[in-house]
Design an enzyme around this catalytic site. Sequence first.
Site, PDB file in Angstrom:
ATOM      1  N   ALA A  54       0.847  -1.199   0.000  1.00 23.41           N
ATOM      2  CA  ALA A  54       0.000   0.000   0.000  1.00 23.41           C
ATOM      3  C   ALA A  54       0.879   1.245   0.000  1.00 23.41           C
ATOM      4  O   ALA A  54       2.025   1.202   0.455  1.00 23.41           O
ATOM      5  CB  ALA A  54      -0.881  -0.012   1.236  1.00 23.41           C
ATOM      6  N   GLY A  90       0.636  -5.176   0.949  1.00 23.35           N
ATOM      7  CA  GLY A  90      -0.499  -5.281   0.025  1.00 23.35           C
ATOM      8  C   GLY A  90      -0.107  -5.953  -1.284  1.00 23.35           C
ATOM      9  O   GLY A  90      -0.951  -6.572  -1.944  1.00 23.35           O
ATOM     10  N   GLU A 105      -0.413  -9.467  -0.685  1.00 19.73           N
ATOM     11  CA  GLU A 105      -1.849  -9.778  -0.593  1.00 19.73           C
ATOM     12  C   GLU A 105      -2.462  -9.920  -1.988  1.00 19.73           C
ATOM     13  O   GLU A 105      -3.240 -10.855  -2.246  1.00 19.73           O
ATOM     14  CB  GLU A 105      -2.572  -8.708   0.242  1.00 19.73           C
ATOM     15  CG  GLU A 105      -2.318  -8.944   1.727  1.00 19.73           C
ATOM     16  CD  GLU A 105      -2.747  -7.821   2.641  1.00 19.73           C
ATOM     17  OE1 GLU A 105      -3.139  -8.096   3.784  1.00 19.73           O
ATOM     18  OE2 GLU A 105      -2.663  -6.659   2.225  1.00 19.73           O
ATOM     19  N   GLU A 140       4.133  -4.829   7.360  1.00 22.65           N
ATOM     20  CA  GLU A 140       3.189  -3.876   7.965  1.00 22.65           C
ATOM     21  C   GLU A 140       3.471  -3.633   9.437  1.00 22.65           C
ATOM     22  O   GLU A 140       3.325  -2.522   9.951  1.00 22.65           O
ATOM     23  CB  GLU A 140       1.745  -4.389   7.824  1.00 22.65           C
ATOM     24  CG  GLU A 140       1.152  -4.226   6.441  1.00 22.65           C
ATOM     25  CD  GLU A 140       1.468  -5.382   5.505  1.00 22.65           C
ATOM     26  OE1 GLU A 140       2.446  -6.123   5.762  1.00 22.65           O
ATOM     27  OE2 GLU A 140       0.745  -5.551   4.520  1.00 22.65           O
TER      28      GLU A 140
HETATM   29  C1  LIG Z   1      12.175  -2.336   0.188  1.00 22.16           C
HETATM   30  C2  LIG Z   1      11.555  -1.028  -0.279  1.00 22.16           C
HETATM   31  C3  LIG Z   1      10.274  -1.274  -1.002  1.00 22.16           C
HETATM   32  C4  LIG Z   1      12.535  -0.332  -1.267  1.00 22.16           C
HETATM   33  O1  LIG Z   1      13.715   0.014  -0.602  1.00 22.16           O
HETATM   34  P1  LIG Z   1      14.776   0.978  -1.317  1.00 22.16           P
HETATM   35  O2  LIG Z   1      15.029   0.499  -2.688  1.00 22.16           O
HETATM   36  O3  LIG Z   1      15.908   1.113  -0.368  1.00 22.16           O
HETATM   37  O4  LIG Z   1      14.050   2.382  -1.499  1.00 22.16           O
HETATM   38  P2  LIG Z   1      13.497   3.375  -0.407  1.00 22.16           P
HETATM   39  O5  LIG Z   1      14.428   4.525  -0.314  1.00 22.16           O
HETATM   40  O6  LIG Z   1      13.141   2.695   0.829  1.00 22.16           O
HETATM   41  O7  LIG Z   1      12.147   3.866  -1.106  1.00 22.16           O
HETATM   42  C5  LIG Z   1      12.155   4.591  -2.336  1.00 22.16           C
HETATM   43  C6  LIG Z   1      11.070   5.633  -2.273  1.00 22.16           C
HETATM   44  O8  LIG Z   1       9.801   4.995  -2.208  1.00 22.16           O
HETATM   45  C7  LIG Z   1       9.080   5.429  -1.067  1.00 22.16           C
HETATM   46  N1  LIG Z   1       8.293   4.263  -0.590  1.00 22.16           N
HETATM   47  C8  LIG Z   1       8.728   3.031  -0.390  1.00 22.16           C
HETATM   48  N2  LIG Z   1       7.739   2.210  -0.033  1.00 22.16           N
HETATM   49  C9  LIG Z   1       6.635   2.979  -0.001  1.00 22.16           C
HETATM   50  C10 LIG Z   1       5.266   2.716   0.304  1.00 22.16           C
HETATM   51  N3  LIG Z   1       4.853   1.480   0.644  1.00 22.16           N
HETATM   52  N4  LIG Z   1       4.414   3.740   0.247  1.00 22.16           N
HETATM   53  C11 LIG Z   1       4.815   4.982  -0.093  1.00 22.16           C
HETATM   54  N5  LIG Z   1       6.095   5.296  -0.409  1.00 22.16           N
HETATM   55  C12 LIG Z   1       6.978   4.299  -0.353  1.00 22.16           C
HETATM   56  C13 LIG Z   1      10.154   5.856  -0.080  1.00 22.16           C
HETATM   57  O9  LIG Z   1       9.640   6.771   0.847  1.00 22.16           O
HETATM   58  C14 LIG Z   1      11.140   6.506  -1.040  1.00 22.16           C
HETATM   59  O10 LIG Z   1      10.630   7.752  -1.417  1.00 22.16           O
HETATM   60  P3  LIG Z   1      11.403   9.075  -1.085  1.00 22.16           P
HETATM   61  O11 LIG Z   1      12.778   8.872  -1.615  1.00 22.16           O
HETATM   62  O12 LIG Z   1      11.394   9.136   0.418  1.00 22.16           O
HETATM   63  O13 LIG Z   1      10.642  10.162  -1.711  1.00 22.16           O
HETATM   64  C15 LIG Z   1      11.346  -0.106   0.923  1.00 22.16           C
HETATM   65  O14 LIG Z   1      11.006   1.173   0.462  1.00 22.16           O
HETATM   66  C16 LIG Z   1      10.269  -0.575   1.851  1.00 22.16           C
HETATM   67  O15 LIG Z   1      10.501  -1.433   2.668  1.00 22.16           O
HETATM   68  N6  LIG Z   1       9.086   0.022   1.738  1.00 22.16           N
HETATM   69  C17 LIG Z   1       7.989  -0.231   2.633  1.00 22.16           C
HETATM   70  C18 LIG Z   1       7.237  -1.467   2.232  1.00 22.16           C
HETATM   71  C19 LIG Z   1       6.047  -1.657   3.120  1.00 22.16           C
HETATM   72  O16 LIG Z   1       6.077  -1.373   4.285  1.00 22.16           O
HETATM   73  N7  LIG Z   1       4.984  -2.178   2.545  1.00 22.16           N
HETATM   74  C20 LIG Z   1       3.770  -2.402   3.244  1.00 22.16           C
HETATM   75  C21 LIG Z   1       2.957  -1.171   3.243  1.00 22.16           C
HETATM   76  S1  LIG Z   1       1.510  -1.333   4.223  1.00 22.16           S
HETATM   77  C22 LIG Z   1       0.506  -2.333   3.312  1.00 22.16           C
HETATM   78  O17 LIG Z   1       0.842  -2.759   2.264  1.00 22.16           O
HETATM   79  C23 LIG Z   1      -0.817  -2.611   3.928  1.00 22.16           C
HETATM   80  C24 LIG Z   1      -1.725  -3.307   3.262  1.00 22.16           C
HETATM   81  C25 LIG Z   1      -3.015  -3.586   3.887  1.00 22.16           C
HETATM   82  C26 LIG Z   1      -3.977  -2.506   3.601  1.00 22.16           C
HETATM   83  C27 LIG Z   1      -5.279  -2.951   4.153  1.00 22.16           C
HETATM   84  C28 LIG Z   1      -6.332  -2.039   3.837  1.00 22.16           C
HETATM   85  C29 LIG Z   1      -7.593  -2.558   4.464  1.00 22.16           C
HETATM   86  C30 LIG Z   1      -8.479  -1.417   4.670  1.00 22.16           C
HETATM   87  C31 LIG Z   1      -9.750  -1.867   5.245  1.00 22.16           C
HETATM   88  C32 LIG Z   1     -10.702  -0.714   5.429  1.00 22.16           C
HETATM   89  C33 LIG Z   1     -11.575  -0.426   4.221  1.00 22.16           C
HETATM   90  C34 LIG Z   1     -12.400  -1.580   3.791  1.00 22.16           C
HETATM   91  C35 LIG Z   1     -13.203  -1.299   2.559  1.00 22.16           C
HETATM   92  C36 LIG Z   1     -13.375  -2.524   1.752  1.00 22.16           C
HETATM   93  C37 LIG Z   1     -12.685  -2.371   0.470  1.00 22.16           C
HETATM   94  O18 LIG Z   1     -13.253  -1.844  -0.462  1.00 22.16           O
HETATM   95  O19 LIG Z   1     -11.520  -2.773   0.373  1.00 22.16           O
END
Ligand SMILES: CC(C)(COP(=O)(O)OP(=O)(O)OC[C@H]1O[C@@H](n2cnc3c(N)ncnc32)[C@H](O)[C@@H]1OP(=O)(O)O)[C@@H](O)C(=O)NCCC(=O)NCCSC(=O)/C=C/CCCCCCCCCCCCC(=O)O
Length: 721
Positions: free
Chosen positions: A60, A99, A102, A122
């Site tokens: 996400a 995500g 997922e 997460e």
């Molecule tokens: C390993 C990485 C991916 C990459 O690492 P690296 O190559 O070293 O690069 P970075 O410097 O870390 O990152 C580069 C730039 O990218 C930005 N970045 C990285 N990841 C993200 C991200 N996930 N989001 C936004 N931005 C991101 C980072 O800031 C850098 O940018 P900048 O240079 O600072 O400008 C590493 O980046 C990493 O580990 N990232 C994090 C990965 C992560 O944590 N992923 C999980 C995210 S949380 C998630 O996925 C959750 C999912 C569940 C959602 C559930 C929703 C349910 C809602 C329910 C309520 C509503 C219901 C309604 C029903 C319906 O319709 O659905």
Amino acid sequence: MVDYSVDRNLAILGINNPPVNALSFHVREGLFNGIKQANADRRVEAIVITGKGKTYCSGADIREFSIPSAGKGLVTLGHRIEDSDKPVISAIHGNALGGGLEIALFSHYRVANKNAKIGFPEVLIGLLPGAEGTIRLPRVTGLAFAMDAIASGRRFDAQEAHKHGILDTICDGDVLQEAKAFSKKIIGQPLDQRRLSKTHVKDAADVDIKFEEALAQIKRKYRGLIAPILCLKSVRNSAKMSFDEAAAEEMRLFGELLTSSQSIGLRYSFFAERSAPKWKLPCGACADNTTPVDVKTTGVIGAGTMGSGIAVCLIRAGIPVILVEKNQKMLDQAIKTISRILTGSVKLNRMTEKQREHSLKLLKGASTLDELAGVDMVIEAVYENLELKREIFHQLDKICKSSTLLCSNTSTLDIDNIASATQRPDKVVGTHFFAPAYIMRLLENVYGTKTSPTTVATVMELGKRIGKICVLVKTCYAFVANRTNQPFGAEASFMVEEGALPQDVDTVLENFGMPMGPFKVSDLSGIDVGWRIRQEVAKALGLKLTLETRYRMGERITTLADRLYEMGRYGIKTGKGWYRYEPTNPRKPIPDPDVAKMIQKHCMDMGIERRNIPAQEVIERCLFSAINESFRVLEQRIAEKPEDIDVIWQYGFSFPRYGGGPMFYASQVGLKKVFEKICIFHEQFPYSSHWVPSDLLRKLASHSTEIPMDKWTQFISSSKL
Ligand SMILES: CC(C)(COP(=O)(O)OP(=O)(O)OC[C@H]1O[C@@H](n2cnc3c(N)ncnc32)[C@H](O)[C@@H]1OP(=O)(O)O)[C@@H](O)C(=O)NCCC(=O)NCCSC(=O)/C=C/CCCCCCCCCCCCC(=O)O
């Protein structure tokens, strides 16, 4: 955001949202429409979801979690994928995280490149995989693996994912080609058994035992954190409830975490850590427009604890080091210590024996500075004495080639003063490592008035190469780390003088989230170390120190630590300090009645009436004094942005990551409240200059609405820029 194409009988949905293909609203919408379109397209027999560029999908978009409809649509999209009449294959390269994983678990099949990394990180931002990740993963891998993977957030490789059934196949080359070949085997196969919502957790019978075991481990490992516990509870639900009930409960728990202060702090920390290396100088030079010099060889001066630790960092990263120490016995001892540290790394599986041998070959001992003539960078790490450092830099300037960068591992001294001992002030910079240098991740790089952008870029890049989190600050006495930490420590000691005991203060701050209170830290680092520094400063200022005083140069001080020194209580190394330590368990601090007696006598002699100090006061006096100093540091442009100060506190002083750091904490408490409290303390303690309210803080607090952190520096008066 999602490219749709058809290749013979396959629809290819390519996620195209650089840099990490995060699942932003538009990506979710694009995938949803793509699945719909492919199902309506009569040419299409199977659908492949892939990532454009370097990665499949990293989850996400974390920034969207601060928007009220956070994550909305991901579950709906997932159900659309799973319900597809045509098989959906996720083709994974790079990362499938959060995500992203997922989406892969909603798909009917998963193929991956062998270098892919998979995981549910997460929990690291205080959340759980809330799009049915906690319900689906255990159905694939069983409970034990799912509990560990989800509650730790660790990334694992394709081989491990394949072993646990997450991946159907792994390949060596282009994963899209592999997915195309794979599709031939599965087109026409029934899909129901591939829909995880129709399956069960196979090892559900012993879920409670597995849960209790995992919970006990989690509580030990992640003290005070809520998300790992809720992750486990949600995985447990996957085995005890129907799919739909468990999913509904997962959504509820996700909502609880999303608004928790811990997750808000951890999400802030995620971006703060990434913003710190993006340095900028007042002249406009910055990380994006400055090229670092390639450092191939280095020298380290001084084979004490810091010098040896720095040498370990460098050789471990494959950078040759000449370690200069004129005392041969110390040099031999340091080389043995370095070898022992690397052996420890092998034992901890952090490096192989071959890597250890290779690293040690990169280390050369030397007894004179002359040996450093040809190196690209020198890091001086002798003890904190300005005259000594100036003398060394003067000599280095004459000995080293003209391009050599000269760095000082000083924690307090003015870089301009050191640089003025050379003819190359543009190549002089501070590199403040934290002890033990081979463990602590922080590197506080310090630029002086004449340090060039190239020099800054080079030390920032070198820090990254050796695995440090680098923050750039401007020179001033004690820089950002020690300058903002000093009032924190001083207030802790004053409160002991006013009525608390060291263990009271430590307990409050540990309950707040610090891994160790300041008195335990002092015992660990050595009471004699602080004493020696105070003696040095007094000598430089021509002061005669005495134990029977509460003021020095108009400032409140306390001599409690000096009294401990006089008693021979130097901390853990002597088995006695603020606490006592048993030889059988020399690391366990035990409150000591002798210390309490010493404190009481000190107070009686000095005419101090002791009182009860409430926990709230401990937190406010320690943190608000550090916050006030941090605002001054910001105002004087010693730090470029509040995030830099917070990163320094997290990596230099182990401030809890979920707490963000002192600046983030101030933003959460509210600047008005913080300012008002600082004014009260200023009135109460007029002889502590760290309570003189910062002008910047005053200005920000005077606004009728809270000013967000990213706007704080806009309020610095132009005369101070
Ligand atoms: C390993 C990485 C991916 C990459 O690492 P690296 O190559 O070293 O690069 P970075 O410097 O870390 O990152 C580069 C730039 O990218 C930005 N970045 C990285 N990841 C993200 C991200 N996930 N989001 C936004 N931005 C991101 C980072 O800031 C850098 O940018 P900048 O240079 O600072 O400008 C590493 O980046 C990493 O580990 N990232 C994090 C990965 C992560 O944590 N992923 C999980 C995210 S949380 C998630 O996925 C959750 C999912 C569940 C959602 C559930 C929703 C349910 C809602 C329910 C309520 C509503 C219901 C309604 C029903 C319906 O319709 O659905």
